[in-house]
Design a protein around this motif. Structure first.
Motif, PDB file in Angstrom:
ATOM      1  N   VAL A 278       5.377  -0.826  -2.901  1.00  0.00           N
ATOM      2  CA  VAL A 278       5.790  -0.930  -4.300  1.00  0.00           C
ATOM      3  C   VAL A 278       4.944   0.000  -5.155  1.00  0.00           C
ATOM      4  O   VAL A 278       3.711   0.061  -5.003  1.00  0.00           O
ATOM      5  CB  VAL A 278       5.664  -2.381  -4.810  1.00  0.00           C
ATOM      6  CG1 VAL A 278       6.117  -2.475  -6.263  1.00  0.00           C
ATOM      7  CG2 VAL A 278       6.482  -3.325  -3.934  1.00  0.00           C
ATOM      8  N   SER A 279       5.597   0.709  -6.062  1.00  0.00           N
ATOM      9  CA  SER A 279       4.874   1.592  -6.979  1.00  0.00           C
ATOM     10  C   SER A 279       5.638   1.667  -8.293  1.00  0.00           C
ATOM     11  O   SER A 279       6.827   1.333  -8.370  1.00  0.00           O
ATOM     12  CB  SER A 279       4.702   2.992  -6.379  1.00  0.00           C
ATOM     13  OG  SER A 279       5.980   3.582  -6.139  1.00  0.00           O
ATOM     14  N   VAL A 280       4.931   2.112  -9.334  1.00  0.00           N
ATOM     15  CA  VAL A 280       5.528   2.305 -10.650  1.00  0.00           C
ATOM     16  C   VAL A 280       5.307   3.757 -11.034  1.00  0.00           C
ATOM     17  O   VAL A 280       4.167   4.232 -11.069  1.00  0.00           O
ATOM     18  CB  VAL A 280       4.901   1.367 -11.705  1.00  0.00           C
ATOM     19  CG1 VAL A 280       5.485   1.661 -13.086  1.00  0.00           C
ATOM     20  CG2 VAL A 280       5.136  -0.089 -11.331  1.00  0.00           C
ATOM     21  N   ALA A 281       6.409   4.448 -11.334  1.00  0.00           N
ATOM     22  CA  ALA A 281       6.303   5.859 -11.728  1.00  0.00           C
ATOM     23  C   ALA A 281       7.589   6.274 -12.422  1.00  0.00           C
ATOM     24  O   ALA A 281       8.673   5.791 -12.079  1.00  0.00           O
ATOM     25  CB  ALA A 281       6.058   6.749 -10.505  1.00  0.00           C
ATOM     26  N   GLY A 282       7.435   7.135 -13.420  1.00  0.00           N
ATOM     27  CA  GLY A 282       8.598   7.670 -14.108  1.00  0.00           C
ATOM     28  C   GLY A 282       9.443   6.623 -14.804  1.00  0.00           C
ATOM     29  O   GLY A 282      10.656   6.794 -14.922  1.00  0.00           O
ATOM     30  N   GLY A 283       8.828   5.537 -15.248  1.00  0.00           N
ATOM     31  CA  GLY A 283       9.572   4.485 -15.928  1.00  0.00           C
ATOM     32  C   GLY A 283      10.444   3.670 -14.994  1.00  0.00           C
ATOM     33  O   GLY A 283      11.423   3.051 -15.442  1.00  0.00           O
ATOM     34  N   LYS A 284      10.083   3.614 -13.710  1.00  0.00           N
ATOM     35  CA  LYS A 284      10.868   2.861 -12.744  1.00  0.00           C
ATOM     36  C   LYS A 284       9.946   2.128 -11.780  1.00  0.00           C
ATOM     37  O   LYS A 284       8.826   2.563 -11.515  1.00  0.00           O
ATOM     38  CB  LYS A 284      11.799   3.784 -11.962  1.00  0.00           C
ATOM     39  CG  LYS A 284      12.861   4.476 -12.805  1.00  0.00           C
ATOM     40  CD  LYS A 284      13.717   5.407 -11.975  1.00  0.00           C
ATOM     41  CE  LYS A 284      14.747   6.126 -12.848  1.00  0.00           C
ATOM     42  NZ  LYS A 284      15.591   7.058 -12.056  1.00  0.00           N
ATOM     43  N   VAL A 287      10.606   0.677  -4.749  1.00  0.00           N
ATOM     44  CA  VAL A 287      10.322  -0.127  -3.556  1.00  0.00           C
ATOM     45  C   VAL A 287      10.783   0.668  -2.349  1.00  0.00           C
ATOM     46  O   VAL A 287      11.947   1.072  -2.261  1.00  0.00           O
ATOM     47  CB  VAL A 287      11.042  -1.491  -3.603  1.00  0.00           C
ATOM     48  CG1 VAL A 287      10.586  -2.358  -2.437  1.00  0.00           C
ATOM     49  CG2 VAL A 287      10.795  -2.200  -4.923  1.00  0.00           C
ATOM     50  N   SER A 288       9.854   0.885  -1.415  1.00  0.00           N
ATOM     51  CA  SER A 288      10.167   1.658  -0.199  1.00  0.00           C
ATOM     52  C   SER A 288       9.595   0.927   1.002  1.00  0.00           C
ATOM     53  O   SER A 288       8.485   1.210   1.458  1.00  0.00           O
ATOM     54  CB  SER A 288       9.590   3.071  -0.291  1.00  0.00           C
ATOM     55  OG  SER A 288      10.131   3.771  -1.391  1.00  0.00           O
ATOM     56  N   GLY A 289      10.338  -0.056   1.473  1.00  0.00           N
ATOM     57  CA  GLY A 289       9.891  -0.813   2.640  1.00  0.00           C
ATOM     58  C   GLY A 289       9.525  -2.231   2.276  1.00  0.00           C
ATOM     59  O   GLY A 289       9.940  -2.775   1.253  1.00  0.00           O
ATOM     60  N   SER A 323      19.250  -1.310   2.618  1.00  0.00           N
ATOM     61  CA  SER A 323      18.133  -2.162   2.199  1.00  0.00           C
ATOM     62  C   SER A 323      18.349  -3.609   2.618  1.00  0.00           C
ATOM     63  O   SER A 323      19.490  -4.074   2.788  1.00  0.00           O
ATOM     64  CB  SER A 323      17.960  -2.097   0.682  1.00  0.00           C
ATOM     65  OG  SER A 323      17.634  -0.793   0.249  1.00  0.00           O
ATOM     66  N   ALA A 324      17.206  -4.324   2.722  1.00  0.00           N
ATOM     67  CA  ALA A 324      17.233  -5.750   3.036  1.00  0.00           C
ATOM     68  C   ALA A 324      16.161  -6.441   2.214  1.00  0.00           C
ATOM     69  O   ALA A 324      15.006  -6.000   2.187  1.00  0.00           O
ATOM     70  CB  ALA A 324      17.014  -5.980   4.531  1.00  0.00           C
ATOM     71  N   GLY A 325      16.541  -7.504   1.552  1.00  0.00           N
ATOM     72  CA  GLY A 325      15.598  -8.272   0.743  1.00  0.00           C
ATOM     73  C   GLY A 325      16.326  -9.007  -0.364  1.00  0.00           C
ATOM     74  O   GLY A 325      17.564  -9.021  -0.411  1.00  0.00           O
ATOM     75  N   ASP A 459      12.900  -5.111   3.571  1.00  0.00           N
ATOM     76  CA  ASP A 459      12.902  -3.659   3.771  1.00  0.00           C
ATOM     77  C   ASP A 459      13.821  -3.030   2.716  1.00  0.00           C
ATOM     78  O   ASP A 459      14.870  -2.482   3.042  1.00  0.00           O
ATOM     79  CB  ASP A 459      13.384  -3.316   5.188  1.00  0.00           C
ATOM     80  CG  ASP A 459      13.248  -1.821   5.514  1.00  0.00           C
ATOM     81  OD1 ASP A 459      12.415  -1.152   4.859  1.00  0.00           O
ATOM     82  OD2 ASP A 459      13.996  -1.329   6.378  1.00  0.00           O
ATOM     83  N   LEU A 460      13.402  -3.128   1.469  1.00  0.00           N
ATOM     84  CA  LEU A 460      14.192  -2.578   0.374  1.00  0.00           C
ATOM     85  C   LEU A 460      13.838  -1.106   0.157  1.00  0.00           C
ATOM     86  O   LEU A 460      12.667  -0.706   0.283  1.00  0.00           O
ATOM     87  CB  LEU A 460      13.928  -3.353  -0.923  1.00  0.00           C
ATOM     88  CG  LEU A 460      14.477  -4.782  -1.018  1.00  0.00           C
ATOM     89  CD1 LEU A 460      13.949  -5.477  -2.272  1.00  0.00           C
ATOM     90  CD2 LEU A 460      16.002  -4.786  -1.030  1.00  0.00           C
ATOM     91  N   HIS A 461      14.870  -0.333  -0.207  1.00  0.00           N
ATOM     92  CA  HIS A 461      14.678   1.074  -0.571  1.00  0.00           C
ATOM     93  C   HIS A 461      15.494   1.297  -1.842  1.00  0.00           C
ATOM     94  O   HIS A 461      16.674   1.659  -1.788  1.00  0.00           O
ATOM     95  CB  HIS A 461      15.138   2.002   0.564  1.00  0.00           C
ATOM     96  CG  HIS A 461      14.369   1.816   1.824  1.00  0.00           C
ATOM     97  ND1 HIS A 461      13.191   2.487   2.088  1.00  0.00           N
ATOM     98  CD2 HIS A 461      14.588   0.988   2.881  1.00  0.00           C
ATOM     99  CE1 HIS A 461      12.730   2.104   3.264  1.00  0.00           C
ATOM    100  NE2 HIS A 461      13.553   1.194   3.771  1.00  0.00           N
ATOM    101  N   CYS A 462      14.865   1.041  -2.968  1.00  0.00           N
ATOM    102  CA  CYS A 462      15.588   1.077  -4.235  1.00  0.00           C
ATOM    103  C   CYS A 462      14.626   1.312  -5.375  1.00  0.00           C
ATOM    104  O   CYS A 462      13.409   1.329  -5.192  1.00  0.00           O
ATOM    105  CB  CYS A 462      16.354  -0.232  -4.455  1.00  0.00           C
ATOM    106  SG  CYS A 462      15.290  -1.693  -4.555  1.00  0.00           S
TER     107      CYS A 462
END
Length: 775
Positions: A278-284, A287-289, A323-325, A459-462
């Motif tokens: 999880v990260s925060v960047a560019g106003g978003k 989630v990658s994994g 994605s899954a979650g 395992d979300l990618h969004c």
């Protein structure tokens, strides 16, 4: 005694003891749940004197190491010239200092969402640690939970600490770099006129005429009757007049998160992310994994009360890969799918992602297949049959901290609507397209509050562009087209996929794009509004004080401000807490003595401690709480001070309430009377509804089957609920379903449950069924 002042000029604390004015002894005032205050006068001459600066650290310490004051200079000392001395002009400085709360009060508390179902001490410690991380908060006890508390950046920390203390009948104190929060009376002292050192002429006690045995408590505007308005669409009418003004808490945005700043805000979010997905960047929020169900989460720091109406917008979600979650989930005991009350599940399906509703841990309803490059707005709406899901607590000397009256959870059903809007950036028309409802159902007897996790990643990618949580108008709109099942109409802005709105007229408005069809039935469910009130009596006390030409009643109407009674049930419990104390003798007094002879050989005394007074010569034996301690440094050279103790019991001066002493500003209804020995009200009929409407009759389902000895009473107006009054009676029924006459286009009936007791008991609130149909 030693007075030291640290001006933070790299020299350290300086000894100012010899500069104390012998003619004007320094004075320390400690008041219950207020910062301590110091007034001292310094006499100085020559160039070596250093004027204390604003914010300088002030400590007064006895030779035995006990510090009787610690704080900070609150303003530059004012000075006056006393004349010329041997070493030049002599000046006197008026030093004013406030206790260690100074470190907390000089900064605003964070603007944050209200605390829900949190221990008062936990709330206080969290705010203190944010303002002053070096403060020792180990002395802050949890004490007990408060239903809800909204911190306010416009108010000082000490004022909010005092408020939480009143909520829980506790005290707060910040002294010598340590904060305390604990129930009143935890430390006790004995003031006995037989003890050595007792000074009879310095004790003043008085018994006050404060008896009350019949009180009416006035609280806030509350949700009252359960109202259901029925209308019939004709294909062109967009406005429908409602029968009552709906109760509605102030519509407010609890969270508005746009993920700016490169990190999650700790006042709103907590994160568990062992795989750094999880990260925060560019106003978003990216989630990658993920590390599995419940292992990678972003959750709201407070509980979400499942009461009233609310809209949770989990954001525009764009999927970068299958994605899954779970997204936007409300959870019970823990953040796992099995404990998910309601949310959205993302599932892998080959090279695509599919979305489906999850309710009570089970995937349910239609499946939406996500298209690459599209944005998906996920929204949860819920409508509870109760606005408040936990009672307020009220205290007295009998029901002290940890044993307050009230605080129980309130049962309620919850209608949940989960919707998905598919927005194609290449097609502007999709911005105003109706949302797809993937679940619309009622969850029975749902838990009072839930944990909200915007992300639970297996395992979300969004990426999510925003998250918003806000209270909505506490009204639910449902309609049924001919030959189709009923469905929930979305009450919100058109740009958010809404179909209608509710105004304060009161009226229901449909947007032109979504008019009710001919013969489409419409039902609006909400709570009516009125001032929360309850009248409670103590018949035993009334009987004890009855005399010839005196019925023994000692009554009052009290406008209660803190803790705020939000409902009539709260007012009732607050009234009984008031009677706990006000039917007892009211004692107050004060005592002056030297520090050598403090009661019970105490070395020091603080407000909030208990004082057991034994003065047989005054016919006084009672326990009180110390409200104020004044210390005059009359003999600092010999380490001696004069103490003045001011004390009172709860009957003489409220400790658990804040009462508005001004005149009430509005006419009052007649409140129902409850005696201290009387059983409570029966349950209400929130699920009662009209099941069939003809030109001459209404068929009603009360929602439950009455007991054998009771029934359902129906009246034409919300008055005269008693067995002997048939003036506006429409009927009494012992079955769950029954039929009533319809005499005009607009027909209205009021329902309450009753039992077979004497006197008869009823529901506290009515259910109102209002029909506005063409004949």
């Amino acid at each position: 005694m030693i007075l030291t002042i640290d001006n933070f000029d790299m020299v350290g604390p300086r000894d100012y003891t010899e500069m104390l004015d012998a003619q004007r002894p320094a004075n320390i005032v400690r008041k219950l749940n207020e910062p301590a205050r110091l007034e001292a006068w310094l006499v100085a001459q020559g160039v070596n004197f250093r004027t204390p600066v604003n914010g300088a650290r002030v400590v007064i310490e006895r030779r035995d190491g006990v510090r009787i004051f610690t704080g900070h200079v609150e303003a530059m000392p004012e000075h006056e010239c006393l004349g010329e001395g041997e070493r030049g002009p002599v000046f006197r400085y008026a030093l004013k200092a406030t206790g260690d709360e100074y470190l907390l009060d000089r900064k605003p508390v964070r603007n944050r969402a209200p605390f829900v179902n949190r221990a008062a001490g936990e709330v206080l410690a969290e705010m203190a640690n944010e303002l002053s991380p070096l403060l020792d908060t180990s002395g802050i006890q949890a004490v007990e939970q408060v239903a809800s508390y909204a911190s306010d950046p416009r108010r000082k920390w000490s004022a909010q600490a005092a408020e939480l203390a009143r909520y829980t009948r506790s005290y707060y104190r910040v002294h010598d770099g340590r904060a305390e929060f604990a129930p009143l009376g935890g430390v006790g002292h004995l003031l006995d006129e037989q003890e050595a050192g007792f000074t009879p002429e310095r004790l003043k006690v008085r018994r006050l005429p404060r008896l009350l045995n019949d009180v009416t408590i006035v609280g806030r505007v509350e949700p009252r009757a359960y109202v259901k308005d029925y209308f019939l669409g004709d294909g062109y009418t967009l406005r429908f007049g409602m029968s009552q003004s709906p109760f509605s808490r102030r519509n407010m945005t609890v969270v508005e998160e746009e993920y700016a700043g490169g990190a999650l805000r700790p006042e709103y979010w907590s994160m568990v992310d062992p795989s750094e997905a999880v990260s925060v960047a560019g106003g978003k929020l990216h989630v990658s994994g993920g590390a599995g169900d419940g292992a990678t989460t972003v959750r709201f720091v407070e509980q979400v009360e499942l009461g009233g109406a609310a809209i949770l917008q989990h954001g525009d979600v764009t999927f970068a890969a299958p994605s899954a979650g779970l997204l936007g989930g409300l959870y019970g005991a823990s953040v796992t799918k099995a404990n998910c009350v309601a949310g959205f599940e993302a599932m892998k399906s080959g090279a695509q992602t599919q979305l489906q509703a999850v309710v009570n841990g089970v995937a349910i309803g239609p499946v939406v297949t996500a298209v690459a490059g599209h944005r998906y707005s996920l929204t949860t709406r819920f409508y509870s049959s109760e606005v408040y899901r936990r009672e307020q607590r009220f205290h007295s000397s009998v029901h002290a901290a940890g044993n307050g009256r009230g605080g129980a959870s309130v049962k309620a059903d919850l209608r949940v609507v989960l919707e998905v809007r598919d927005v194609d950036p290449q097609n502007p028309a999709t911005l105003a397209a109706a949302a797809t409802v993937v679940y619309d159902g009622v969850l029975a007897d749902v838990l009072p509050s839930a944990t909200y996790a915007v992300v639970n990643s297996t395992d979300l990618h969004c990426e999510l562009t925003y998250t918003r949580m806000r209270r909505a108008v506490d009204a639910q709109v449902r309609s049924c087209e001919p030959g189709k099942p009923a469905h929930t109409r979305l009450v919100s802005a058109l740009s958010e996929g809404g179909e209608c709105s509710v105004s304060s007229e009161p009226a229901l408005y449909f947007y032109a794009a979504n008019p009710p069809l001919p013969n489409e039935t419409i039902m609006v469910s909400y709570r009516g509004a009125g001032r929360a009130m309850a009248r409670v009596t103590d018949p035993t006390s009334v009987s004890e004080h009855a005399r010839q030409h005196d019925d023994g009643v000692r009554g009052a109407v009290l406008d209660l401000m803190l803790p705020p009674p939000r409902t009539a049930a709260d007012c009732e419990k607050a009234g009984f807490a008031v009677l706990d104390d006000r039917t007892q003798p009211a004692w107050a007094g004060e005592y002056e003595t030297w520090s050598d002879w403090l009661p019970g050989t105490a070395s020091d005394i603080f407000p909030g401690e208990a004082l057991q007074v034994r003065a047989p010569s005054r016919k006084a034996e009672f326990e009180a709480i110390v409200r104020e301690v004044e210390i005059q440094m009359a003999d600092p050279a010999d380490d001696r001070s004069r103490y003045k103790l001011v004390f009172a019991n709860d009957a003489a001066e409220e400790l658990s309430f804040k009462i508005d002493r001004d005149a009430l500003r509005e006419p009052l209804d007649v409140a129902a009377t409850t005696e201290s020995t009387q059983a409570g009200f029966l349950e209400c009929l929130p699920n009662a509804e009209v099941t069939e409407i003809t030109s001459t009759t209404l068929t009603i389902d009360a929602g439950l089957t009455p007991t054998a000895a009771g029934g359902i009473e129906v009246r034409r107006s919300d008055t005269s609920w008693e067995a002997e009054n048939d003036r506006n009676l429409a009927g009494r029924f012992t079955t769950r379903s029954f039929t009533l006459p319809r005499l005009s286009r607009v027909q209205e009936y009021y329902l309450r449950l009753f039992d077979g007791s004497t006197p008869r008991r009823y529901s506290r609130y009515s259910t109102v069924l209002h029909v506005d149909y063409p004949l």
